[in-house]
Write an enzyme that holds these catalytic residues in place. Structure first.
Site, short mmCIF file in Angstrom:
data_model
loop_
_atom_site.label_atom_id
_atom_site.label_comp_id
_atom_site.label_asym_id
_atom_site.label_seq_id
_atom_site.Cartn_x
_atom_site.Cartn_y
_atom_site.Cartn_z
N ASP A 1 19.99 21.42 -31.82
CA ASP A 1 18.70 21.52 -31.14
C ASP A 1 18.79 21.11 -29.67
O ASP A 1 17.86 21.35 -28.90
CB ASP A 1 17.65 20.62 -31.83
CG ASP A 1 17.31 21.09 -33.23
OD1 ASP A 1 17.36 22.30 -33.45
OD2 ASP A 1 17.02 20.24 -34.09
N CYS B 1 42.88 -18.75 -9.46
CA CYS B 1 42.12 -17.92 -10.40
C CYS B 1 40.68 -17.77 -9.93
O CYS B 1 40.09 -16.69 -9.96
CB CYS B 1 42.14 -18.54 -11.80
SG CYS B 1 43.76 -18.72 -12.53
N CYS C 1 3.38 1.76 2.75
CA CYS C 1 4.64 1.00 2.56
C CYS C 1 5.62 1.85 1.76
O CYS C 1 6.82 1.90 2.07
CB CYS C 1 4.37 -0.30 1.81
SG CYS C 1 3.24 -1.44 2.63
N CYS D 1 43.46 -22.31 -12.56
CA CYS D 1 43.67 -23.01 -11.29
C CYS D 1 42.76 -22.44 -10.21
O CYS D 1 42.02 -21.49 -10.44
CB CYS D 1 45.13 -22.89 -10.85
SG CYS D 1 45.63 -21.18 -10.54
N ASP E 1 15.70 17.78 -33.96
CA ASP E 1 16.39 16.52 -34.27
C ASP E 1 17.90 16.64 -34.39
O ASP E 1 18.60 15.63 -34.44
CB ASP E 1 15.84 15.94 -35.58
CG ASP E 1 16.38 16.69 -36.80
OD1 ASP E 1 16.52 17.93 -36.71
OD2 ASP E 1 16.65 16.05 -37.82
N CYS F 1 0.83 -1.20 0.00
CA CYS F 1 0.00 0.00 0.00
C CYS F 1 0.87 1.25 0.00
O CYS F 1 2.10 1.18 0.05
CB CYS F 1 -0.94 0.02 1.20
SG CYS F 1 -0.06 0.12 2.78
N ASP G 1 11.62 22.96 -34.86
CA ASP G 1 12.73 23.26 -35.75
C ASP G 1 12.28 22.88 -37.17
O ASP G 1 11.47 21.98 -37.34
CB ASP G 1 13.94 22.42 -35.34
CG ASP G 1 15.09 22.55 -36.31
OD1 ASP G 1 15.51 23.69 -36.56
OD2 ASP G 1 15.54 21.52 -36.83
#
Length: 827
Positions: A718, A96, A29, A93, A714, A26, A515
């Protein structure tokens, strides 16, 4: 494929970290988790979303994921833990293994890491959303090893599996609870209202055994299926941070506890008050479980858009191995693989066509229904569908780098955001549950002191009704569910809200500024006029101008170069090249100083352009942009370049006007040309002859009289204006920088996406207001009714059973209203 496929973060510093959270039910919470996270040192802000079950946390410095993890747990909730597998190269090994494990465990957000030398795989348990895969890869490489591939479940699978499991669990609990509650309800209520039932009970098991049976049935319901409420509600009560579960616990425990006393030690109660309410406790649990089950199903439907996007990616791909195509898992595809696509197949990852041609349905990415032709060197997008031909392509982006993965991430980010309208809800829910408990106490006291006989019974029943009818769940779900469905629907239409806040601010826009080049127009200008001054040779001037423009990336330059190549004019070497945005280009070609640009560029170099005044006027009246060329300081030519208007632009501007918006055009063109285009398209305001750095000032000018401005662009130039505007919208065919600066991305580049985005914004905010009105009005009106304020005027008293039903249905109503947005069809 749009430039959106190359989205990269605007900054290498992560803006926010997301944490998955389980157990929230809710709005209270949400408030509790936010407060807990904000108390962690280094946290700048935190936003918790109930619908997405996710917290977005901003840090002042390095992210303290462990601190947030502990804060969430301390608040009584569980951070989601996911498992990630890495395939590692170079381990030889046991040392590692130890080194890789140690490196992985140092990554913030990692809970545990286990490395297997034989399988060469690392299994990492980490906090959901808190750690990027790239951080794990970097840790492995930092330890001296390499990550061959990331082995992971499909995007969204983990959340979907968990949601499905939760829904299944709720269904099982609901069925079990209902099977026990039904006979209990019939035993108690039937004996009150049906004489034959009472006689049957008395003639068979007797009243005492009847009470014992009711006690057993109610106890199994309350501490079986109802135990989930106690597991969350009791700890929160003990922390003095009660939530919705706490209200259910208090209400059902009061009814059950009172009934236990009445059953086993009735002497403790005043005469005439030894009544039992076992059926009320059991029915409340059953009805709330019903509400939770319906709520879980509805919440699952709110994320349908994400599921559909996730479902676009196929599970396998046919990759060229050893001269033949072999089917492999999509997770095994790596950059550089050559993949075969046949008719009807989905494209698995992003890439570039190597051989063959076809038409691709990109509608689920761009919202555009018309298939797009693809041939060699064309870019294809993972998740799109091949229609007719067959082709091969080379993978360029896989996994989380693909456009589809980035779109999903964008939608999830927008769905998880909070709108400004949520601030009121947060303020109310902070004190709502404690206020309800106080109201229940007052109700009990008032009825016990002033109520009719048996006052204790009236006091108990009405106090329980108050506790049960209160519904912070509806408040918490009102805003985020509408955002989830609204942004998901937008994604299906090719509109991506990168920032959820844009959903609210876009609807308030009164001016839409655009634009011109690449937004209103196709962005691919064509050379239409090339008029030479006396004393110059046309082919030589075109060769010099085209040679100079060949070094420029401007669309106008491309048009001039294309025209020169079409005429077979050769290009020469250019030296001393320089470009000044908004003015033009200059350089040396074959020993001559060449200048090409707008009239202001030539005026700056003291070159008179009045010779072409009449031609410039005619070109401007026709909506063409006149440029000038000068050779060694002498005016040599006037050049007319026309950028065709997109076919969809007039329709889009008409749709914006139908929404009651003013449309403005911002352009670097001279005023005459700009006004000619504006007249042609019906644009209301024109701001012409604007240099790239002047677009921000133009946005500010459009804000007069407190108008809100949405700007659509674009290009790279811009980006500042997109940031300055109240809402920035970037067309998906634009540049990465423009897209990163925008609040909304139009995937197809079609301007019709703008009115669609605005209409969706209006519809979503209206939906949120409807939800909030219901959530608040429900509580404001029904809590007093449950308390019995209507009783003195012969009004009804509300049974706790009806209170539970109303509470359960309030959340379902809010979710159902939000789901209506899935059918939104903006014009």
């Amino acid at each position: 494929m749009t430039a959106l496929s190359k989205i990269t973060p605007a900054s290498p510093i992560p803006v926010a970290t997301d944490f998955g959270i389980e157990g929230m039910t809710c709005a209270s919470c949400v408030s509790r988790v936010e407060k807990a996270i904000l108390a962690v040192p280094g946290v700048a802000s935190a936003s918790v979303n109930l619908a997405t079950e996710r917290a977005t946390v901003h840090f002042d410095g390095a992210p303290d994921t462990d601190g947030v993890f502990r804060a969430i747990e301390k608040a009584g909730y569980q951070p989601k833990i996911v498992t990630q597998e890495l395939s590692i190269e170079g381990m030889t090994c046991a040392s590692c293994v130890s080194r890789v494990e140690k490196a992985l465990k140092t990554v913030p957000g990692v809970i545990d890491a286990s490395v297997n030398l034989a399988t060469e795989k690392a299994t990492v348990r980490l906090i959901s959303g808190a750690t990027e895969i790239t951080a794990l890869e970097a840790a492995v490489r930092g330890a001296g090893y390499d990550v061959r591939k990331v082995v992971a479940a499909d995007i969204g699978d983990e959340g979907e599996d968990r949601r499905t499991a939760e829904t299944r669990t709720l269904k099982n609990m609901l069925v079990f609870s209902a099977l026990l509650t039904l006979p209990l309800f019939l035993l108690e209520m039937g004996s009150h209202f049906i004489p034959g039932v009472h006689e049957l009970i008395m003639g068979t098991i007797g009243m005492r055994n009847n009470l014992y049976l009711q006690f057993v049935l109610a106890s199994v319901v309350l501490f079986g299926p109802g135990l989930r409420f106690f597991q969350k509600g009791v700890p929160n009560l003990l922390r003095w941070t009660p939530d919705m579960n706490s209200l259910v616990v208090l209400g059902t425990s009061a009814a059950w506890g009172y009934s236990v006393v009445a059953t086993f030690i009735p002497g403790l109660l005043p005469p005439g008050t030894a009544n039992v309410y076992y059926e009320a406790a059991a029915v409340i649990v059953t009805l709330i479980l019903l509400g939770r089950y319906l709520e879980a199903g509805a919440k699952g439907r709110t994320s349908q858009a994400i599921k559909r996007l996730v479902g676009l990616q196929p599970k396998t791909a046919f990759v060229s191995h050893g001269g033949e195509f072999v089917e492999i898992q999509i997770s095994d595809v790596v950059v550089g693989d050559v993949i075969r696509i046949r008719p009807g197949e989905k494209i698995p990852v992003d890439g570039t066509v190597v051989d063959g041609n076809s038409y691709i349905d990109e509608s689920m990415i761009t919202g555009e229904p018309v298939p797009v032709q693809k041939s060699a060197n064309s870019e294809v997008v993972g998740g799109t569908i091949n229609k007719t031909g067959s082709f091969t392509f080379k993978a360029t982006k896989v996994g989380s780098d693909t456009l589809l993965a980035q779109i999903i991430k964008m939608v999830e980010t927008a769905q998880g955001s909070k709108l400004p309208i949520q601030a009121l809800v947060d303020k109310v829910t902070g004190w709502f549950v404690p206020a309800v408990i106080l109201a229940a106490v007052i109700t009990f006291a008032a009825w016990y002191v002033f109520g009719p006989s048996p006052s204790l019974t009236f006091a108990l029943v009405n106090a329980v009704a108050v506790l049960i009818i209160a519904c912070p769940c509806a408040m918490g779900l009102a805003t985020p569910t509408s955002i989830m469905v609204g942004t998901g629907r937008a994604a299906e239409l090719g509109i991506l809200f990168r920032k959820g806040e844009a959903l609210q601010s876009l609807r308030e826009a009164t001016v839409v500024a655009l634009d011109k080049t690449g937004t209103l127009t196709k962005g691919r200008p064509e050379l239409t006029d090339f008029i030479i001054a006396d004393g110059f040779d046309a082919d030589r001037v075109l060769a010099l101008v085209a040679s100079l423009e060949s070094l420029s990336e401007h669309p106008i330059a491309e048009a001039i170069v294309s025209a020169a190549k079409a005429k077979g004019v050769g290009l020469a070497t250019v030296t001393n090249f320089e470009a000044k945005p908004g003015f033009g280009v200059r350089g040396t070609v074959d020993g001559s100083d060449i200048l090409v640009g707008a009239d202001r560029a030539l005026h700056l170099h003291k070159i008179d352009v009045s010779t072409f005044a009449r031609e410039a006027e005619q070109l401007g009246d026709n909506g063409k942009s006149p440029l000038y060329a000068a050779i060694d300081g002498r005016l040599a030519a006037i050049i007319a370049v026309s950028d065709p208007i997109k076919e969809t632009t007039p329709q889009a501007i008409k749709a914006l006007h139908n929404l009651g918006l003013k449309v403005a055009m911002i352009t670097g063109d001279n005023r005459r040309t700009a006004e000619a285009i504006a007249r042609q398209l019906g644009i209301d305001e024109v701001i012409a002859e604007v240099l790239p750095e002047g677009k921000v000032e133009a946005i500010k000018r459009l804000r007069h009289d407190n108008r809100m401005v949405a700007f659509i662009g674009d290009g790279i130039n811009d980006a500042p204006a997109l940031t300055e505007a109240d809402v920035g919208l970037a067309v998906g065919t634009g540049t990465d920088i423009a897209i990163e600066s925008a609040d909304v991305v139009l995937m197809s580049g079609d301007l019709n996406g703008v009115p669609k985005a605005i209409a969706l914004s209006k519809a979503t905010i209206l939906n949120i207001k409807q939800n909030l009105f219901w959530a608040f009005a429900y509580n404001v009106l029904l809590i007093p009714v449950a308390a019995g304020v209507l009783y003195p005027v012969n009004g009804p008293l509300m049974s706790p059973i009806f209170a539970a039903a109303a509470m359960a249905m309030s959340s379902v109503f809010v979710l159902g209203n939000a789901l209506r947005l899935r059918r939104a069809t903006p014009a």
